[in-house]
Scaffold this motif. Sequence first.
Motif, mmCIF file in Angstrom:
data_model
loop_
_atom_site.group_PDB
_atom_site.id
_atom_site.type_symbol
_atom_site.label_atom_id
_atom_site.label_comp_id
_atom_site.label_asym_id
_atom_site.label_seq_id
_atom_site.Cartn_x
_atom_site.Cartn_y
_atom_site.Cartn_z
ATOM 1 N N ILE A 12 0.835 -1.207 0.000
ATOM 2 C CA ILE A 12 0.000 0.000 0.000
ATOM 3 C C ILE A 12 0.864 1.249 0.000
ATOM 4 C CG2 ILE A 12 -1.830 1.253 1.193
ATOM 5 C CD1 ILE A 12 -2.726 -1.374 0.026
ATOM 6 N N GLY A 13 1.903 1.267 0.818
ATOM 7 C CA GLY A 13 2.765 2.441 0.891
ATOM 8 C C GLY A 13 3.426 2.752 -0.438
ATOM 9 N N ARG A 14 3.968 1.729 -1.084
ATOM 10 C CA ARG A 14 4.637 1.980 -2.366
ATOM 11 C C ARG A 14 3.633 2.385 -3.444
ATOM 12 N NH1 ARG A 14 6.918 -4.109 -3.241
ATOM 13 N NH2 ARG A 14 7.510 -3.709 -1.066
ATOM 14 N N ALA A 15 2.397 1.864 -3.354
ATOM 15 C CA ALA A 15 1.378 2.251 -4.327
ATOM 16 C C ALA A 15 0.979 3.719 -4.160
ATOM 17 C CB ALA A 15 0.149 1.345 -4.183
ATOM 18 N N ALA A 36 13.515 -2.821 3.322
ATOM 19 C CA ALA A 36 12.164 -2.865 2.752
ATOM 20 C C ALA A 36 11.894 -1.632 1.914
ATOM 21 C CB ALA A 36 11.133 -2.996 3.871
ATOM 22 N N ALA A 37 12.323 -0.468 2.404
ATOM 23 C CA ALA A 37 12.105 0.769 1.649
ATOM 24 C C ALA A 37 12.896 0.776 0.347
ATOM 25 C CB ALA A 37 12.482 1.965 2.512
ATOM 26 N N SER A 38 14.136 0.295 0.390
ATOM 27 C CA SER A 38 14.940 0.236 -0.831
ATOM 28 C C SER A 38 14.317 -0.709 -1.848
ATOM 29 C CB SER A 38 16.368 -0.215 -0.497
ATOM 30 O OG SER A 38 17.007 0.717 0.348
ATOM 31 N N GLY A 39 13.834 -1.859 -1.363
ATOM 32 C CA GLY A 39 13.167 -2.797 -2.257
ATOM 33 C C GLY A 39 11.904 -2.210 -2.857
ATOM 34 N N ALA A 40 11.212 -1.386 -2.084
ATOM 35 C CA ALA A 40 9.998 -0.745 -2.577
ATOM 36 C C ALA A 40 10.298 0.169 -3.758
ATOM 37 C CB ALA A 40 9.328 0.043 -1.458
ATOM 38 N N ARG A 41 11.402 0.890 -3.686
ATOM 39 C CA ARG A 41 11.743 1.804 -4.779
ATOM 40 C C ARG A 41 12.067 1.024 -6.063
ATOM 41 N NH1 ARG A 41 15.377 5.342 -7.216
ATOM 42 N NH2 ARG A 41 14.671 7.525 -7.258
ATOM 43 N N ASP A 42 12.723 -0.110 -5.908
ATOM 44 C CA ASP A 42 12.995 -0.955 -7.077
ATOM 45 C C ASP A 42 11.690 -1.460 -7.691
ATOM 46 O OD1 ASP A 42 15.698 -0.582 -6.648
ATOM 47 O OD2 ASP A 42 15.945 -2.466 -5.543
ATOM 48 N N TYR A 43 10.759 -1.842 -6.837
ATOM 49 C CA TYR A 43 9.454 -2.302 -7.308
ATOM 50 C C TYR A 43 8.736 -1.180 -8.064
ATOM 51 C CZ TYR A 43 4.517 -3.664 -7.049
ATOM 52 O OH TYR A 43 3.203 -3.949 -7.348
ATOM 53 N N ILE A 44 8.773 0.014 -7.490
ATOM 54 C CA ILE A 44 8.121 1.172 -8.108
ATOM 55 C C ILE A 44 8.690 1.434 -9.491
ATOM 56 C CG2 ILE A 44 7.916 3.690 -7.960
ATOM 57 C CD1 ILE A 44 7.687 3.271 -4.882
ATOM 58 N N ALA A 45 10.007 1.339 -9.630
ATOM 59 C CA ALA A 45 10.641 1.587 -10.925
ATOM 60 C C ALA A 45 10.090 0.640 -11.988
ATOM 61 C CB ALA A 45 12.160 1.425 -10.799
ATOM 62 N N GLY A 46 9.848 -0.623 -11.608
ATOM 63 C CA GLY A 46 9.288 -1.578 -12.557
ATOM 64 C C GLY A 46 7.862 -1.251 -12.941
ATOM 65 N N VAL A 47 7.049 -0.830 -11.978
ATOM 66 C CA VAL A 47 5.651 -0.513 -12.249
ATOM 67 C C VAL A 47 5.522 0.714 -13.154
ATOM 68 C CG1 VAL A 47 3.490 0.290 -11.189
ATOM 69 C CG2 VAL A 47 4.793 -1.572 -10.127
ATOM 70 N N LEU A 48 6.379 1.692 -12.940
ATOM 71 C CA LEU A 48 6.263 2.931 -13.703
ATOM 72 C C LEU A 48 6.409 2.708 -15.203
ATOM 73 C CD1 LEU A 48 8.237 5.458 -11.445
ATOM 74 C CD2 LEU A 48 5.764 5.278 -11.761
ATOM 75 N N LEU A 66 9.959 8.837 -10.927
ATOM 76 C CA LEU A 66 10.790 8.111 -9.972
ATOM 77 C C LEU A 66 11.706 9.056 -9.210
ATOM 78 C CD1 LEU A 66 11.507 5.282 -8.922
ATOM 79 C CD2 LEU A 66 13.287 5.177 -10.687
ATOM 80 N N GLY A 67 12.152 10.109 -9.870
ATOM 81 C CA GLY A 67 13.050 11.069 -9.226
ATOM 82 C C GLY A 67 12.408 11.849 -8.089
ATOM 83 N N ARG A 68 11.077 11.821 -8.005
ATOM 84 C CA ARG A 68 10.384 12.520 -6.917
ATOM 85 C C ARG A 68 10.247 11.645 -5.667
ATOM 86 N NH1 ARG A 68 6.367 13.705 -11.145
ATOM 87 N NH2 ARG A 68 7.097 15.558 -12.252
ATOM 88 N N ILE A 69 10.645 10.396 -5.743
ATOM 89 C CA ILE A 69 10.516 9.469 -4.620
ATOM 90 C C ILE A 69 11.880 9.249 -3.980
ATOM 91 C CG2 ILE A 69 9.822 7.151 -3.891
ATOM 92 C CD1 ILE A 69 7.943 7.102 -6.336
ATOM 93 N N THR A 70 11.995 9.643 -2.731
ATOM 94 C CA THR A 70 13.257 9.535 -2.015
ATOM 95 C C THR A 70 13.089 8.645 -0.786
ATOM 96 O OG1 THR A 70 13.858 11.783 -2.706
ATOM 97 C CG2 THR A 70 15.100 10.831 -0.860
#
Length: 315
Positions: A12-15, A36-48, A66-70
């Motif tokens: 939910i958080g990454r979504a 977990a947070a680092s893995g979430a960013r990798d997941y987000i990159a794939g979804v985008l 993706l650049g707006r997510i830190t």
Amino acid sequence: MAKVAIVGSGFIGRAWAISFARAGHDVRMWDQAPAAASGARDYIAGVLGDLATNDLLRGQAVDAVLGRITIVAELGEALADAVHVQENTPENLEVKREVFSRIDALAGPQAVLASSTSALLPSKFSDHLQGRHRCLVVHPINPPYLIPAAEVVPAPWTSAETVERTRAFLVEAGHAPLVMKRELDGFIMNRLQGALLEEAFRLVADGYASVEDVDTGLRDGLALRWSFMGPFETIDLNAPGGVRDYVERYQTIYSNIFPQMLRRVDWAGEVMETVEAERRNRLPRDELGERQVWRDRRLMALAAHKKKSDQEFGR
């Protein structure tokens, strides 16, 4: 561009991070487990990438969103100057109370504090807070970057300004908020879904229909209308004189069957053997992950279609 804090980086958080970053906001994500947070960013990159393919990034490049997510290491860093905080920790009341205590102490006075909880009433985890007037629930249907509806549920002490700010913030981000007048167990969407699931389990348990028959009735029947209109608009258009005419014509049908719908079937009881066997026959357990990816891509295609249709018909 506003600063948004995401507390908890699970599904939910990454979504939510995708949704808010796509809307142009500076998103900072924190999780007590840094990996977990680092893995979430990798997941987000794939979804985008999939979202871009379906023209669901508002015309923006993947790298720009993706650049707006830190990912940040400290909760205070995530909360600094945030105007909206979206909490996504486990569905555990004590955890929520502790997390909201920390957020309320660290977040600036301008921040709205929202929880993604799907079951806990906001009054249960905000009653002890000094800033409880700015606390509420914003409950999505996952994933919120594809399904725009989100429930806004105030506690008894949530200020009207907080509710309105949250509603406007969600609309600007492309969401369709359901603003409840007061809190209630299950909110709106789980109560509607629960009523349907109760009848679905009863029909299977009592031997009236198979699991696939029930799914077909929704997938190839009711859901086709429900994908672009709700139940009240549906009945308003299903009688010559509108909603009152519909009720006068058909209410007796439902009043006659309602007594039969008051008996619960234990979902985890004997009926589960039938439900699970039929589902595993159609979809083996080891293919669930692949089918979930298929579901999300179908949702992307539907979201793209609805976006185009809304533009054409001026919704």
